[in-house]
Scaffold this active site. Structure first.
Site, PDB file in Angstrom:
ATOM      1  N   ILE A 140     -52.435  42.356  51.490  1.00 24.16           N
ATOM      2  CA  ILE A 140     -51.283  42.374  52.175  1.00 24.16           C
ATOM      3  C   ILE A 140     -51.263  43.383  53.169  1.00 24.16           C
ATOM      4  O   ILE A 140     -51.934  44.580  53.059  1.00 24.16           O
ATOM      5  CB  ILE A 140     -50.156  43.264  51.063  1.00 24.16           C
ATOM      6  CG1 ILE A 140     -49.783  42.484  49.731  1.00 24.16           C
ATOM      7  CG2 ILE A 140     -48.609  43.499  51.957  1.00 24.16           C
ATOM      8  CD1 ILE A 140     -48.776  42.809  48.825  1.00 24.16           C
ATOM      9  N   LYS A 209     -53.294  54.866  46.382  1.00 20.56           N
ATOM     10  CA  LYS A 209     -52.799  53.895  47.555  1.00 20.56           C
ATOM     11  C   LYS A 209     -51.456  54.506  48.046  1.00 20.56           C
ATOM     12  O   LYS A 209     -51.286  54.532  49.132  1.00 20.56           O
ATOM     13  CB  LYS A 209     -52.590  52.593  46.993  1.00 20.56           C
ATOM     14  CG  LYS A 209     -53.936  51.734  46.526  1.00 20.56           C
ATOM     15  CD  LYS A 209     -53.641  50.610  45.669  1.00 20.56           C
ATOM     16  CE  LYS A 209     -54.809  49.885  45.212  1.00 20.56           C
ATOM     17  NZ  LYS A 209     -54.770  48.892  44.151  1.00 20.56           N
TER      18      LYS A 209
END
Ligand code: HSE
Length: 430
Positions: A140, A209
């Protein structure tokens, strides 16, 4: 180096992603050259075990045993670090590459979560580009979306399911009516788990993340230590089922938002509406939701790991460098990133409560009274069939603080009518 001279890579780490990157450089050599106006070539590679059969021919590339040597070779322009690990050879080689004036592309979330600020500052001082699209949510392109396409927005919140293994475990528990331990072993056999499974199920990988997204979204220095982390090990099939019965799914959800009380970063199991995009996310897939003042809500969904998706993200960064794009690592100069001021408390939310209530007169009244005394208002409540001497009670509260929930949990223990520890899980508005 002129625009039409090749951009030469040195790739360290020939696991799934490294091999995937080599495959893309071969398969799409022409397409890449046409798009960026110059060839992208690989000069040399490095990995721990030279003899290992990786199913790909390596004879066309020089071999370096030492990634630091690779990172500083005269015949590379970009050092691609795909080894992983927050310290050790990954850190040493990235530092060496930056010092030698090489651009760096990495998929290493742990490295950047722990050393992102110093590496971004070093990159800025040397004038090289340090990019990390593949480190967050695999294929993504969320880093690019935040740093470029959405750069004109004030970001209000970023949320996401960013660990495919946890999402696989939670959805498989739900679909198969299986306990955590059974599905964990299944995920292990399928090779989904990191070498240290705690990175996945403890929420650490996803927390890394999230901390990187926070830095870009809010212009703050990466502050992984301030991420409130809770893994999925204590999620029971019972909660998954009963949450589903109330119209929710349980997800390991990351949320980062700037509040009046500071930066709130959480990676923890949350209930989300079953019909929301996050609620419908199945299996090992990732989803990132961004909210910006002009754009509104953006939802990006795709593979968060695996050879093709992760190598695709690495190649996107490499091609940006080939085009001469010089964006700052976290979307604004590293020297201008402010230390994050962590929020001391999470913003209020509704909570899901589950407890085993003894079948005694007045038991429910005692529970209601503890909640009332903690200032918690009940929105919905359900009692399920009796199991010998107890009955499971599910309560969905109106919005309240975590402190009120903690006060109520302590109070419930003292009522004498609740067996075992009650469970409380935040319900996220998505
Ligand atoms: N172990 C991660 C996941 C992929 O399951 O999503 C690498 O960060």
């Amino acid at each position: 180096m002129s625009a039409s001279s090749p951009l030469r890579l040195g790739i360290a780490g020939l696991g799934t992603v490294g091999v995937g990157l080599l495959r893309i450089t071969r398969k799409h050599a022409k397409l890449i050259e046409e798009r960026v106006g110059r060839p992208v070539t690989v000069s040399a590679v490095s990995a721990r075990n030279r003899a290992k059969d990786r199913g790909i021919e390596l004879s066309g590339y020089d071999w370096e045993d030492d990634p630091v040597q690779l990172a500083t070779r005269d015949d590379i322009d970009v050092y691609v670090e795909l080894m992983g690990g927050s310290d050790g050879p990954a850190k040493a080689s990235v530092e060496a590459a930056i010092a030698a004036g090489k651009h760096v592309v990495t998929a290493n979330k742990a490295l950047l979560a722990h050393h992102g600020q110093e590496l971004a500052e070093a990159a800025e001082t040397t004038g090289i580009v340090l990019r990390f699209e593949a480190a967050v949510a695999g294929g993504i392109p969320i880093i690019k979306a935040l740093t470029e396409g959405l750069a004109g927005n004030e970001i209000t919140r970023v949320m996401g399911v960013m660990n495919g293994t946890c999402n696989y475990i939670l959805t498989r528990m739900y679909d198969g009516e299986l306990p955590y331990e059974v599905v964990f072993d299944e995920a292990d056999k399928l090779g989904f788990l990191e070498a240290d499974p705690q990175l996945d199920v403890g929420g650490i990988d996803a927390g890394h993340k999230l901390s990187l997204l926070s830095a870009i979204a809010f212009g703050t220095q990466v502050d992984f230590n301030a991420v409130e982390l809770e893994g999925i090990e204590r999620i029971s099939i019972r909660d998954i089922d009963q949450a589903a019965d109330m119209g929710y799914r349980i997800k390991l959800l990351g949320v980062t938002q700037m509040t009046g009380r500071g930066l709130e970063q959480r990676m923890s199991p949350c209930l989300v509406p079953a019909r929301s995009p996050l609620g419908q996310l199945e299996g090992g897939t990732n989803m990132v939701v961004v909210e910006g003042d002009s754009v509104g809500q953006i939802v990006m969904r795709g593979a968060g790991a695996g050879e093709g998706p992760t190598a695709s993200a690495v190649m996107g960064d490499v091609m940006d460098i080939a085009r001469g794009l010089t964006i700052s690592t976290f979307g604004k100069p590293a020297s201008a990133l402010k230390p994050a001021k962590p929020a001391k408390a999470t913003v209020p939310a509704a909570y899901y409560l589950r407890m085993e209530l003894l079948d005694k007169p007045g038991a429910l009244a005692k529970v209601a009274s503890v909640l009332g005394e903690a200032g918690i208002s009940i929105n919905r409540m359900r009692q399920y069939g009796h199991e010998e001497t107890t009955a499971p009670i599910i309560i969905v509260t109106h919005s309240c603080t975590r402190a009120a929930i903690d006060e109520a949990l302590a109070g419930l223990g003292a009522t004498g009518v609740v067996e075992g520890d009650p469970v409380a899980i935040r319900i996220e508005e998505v």
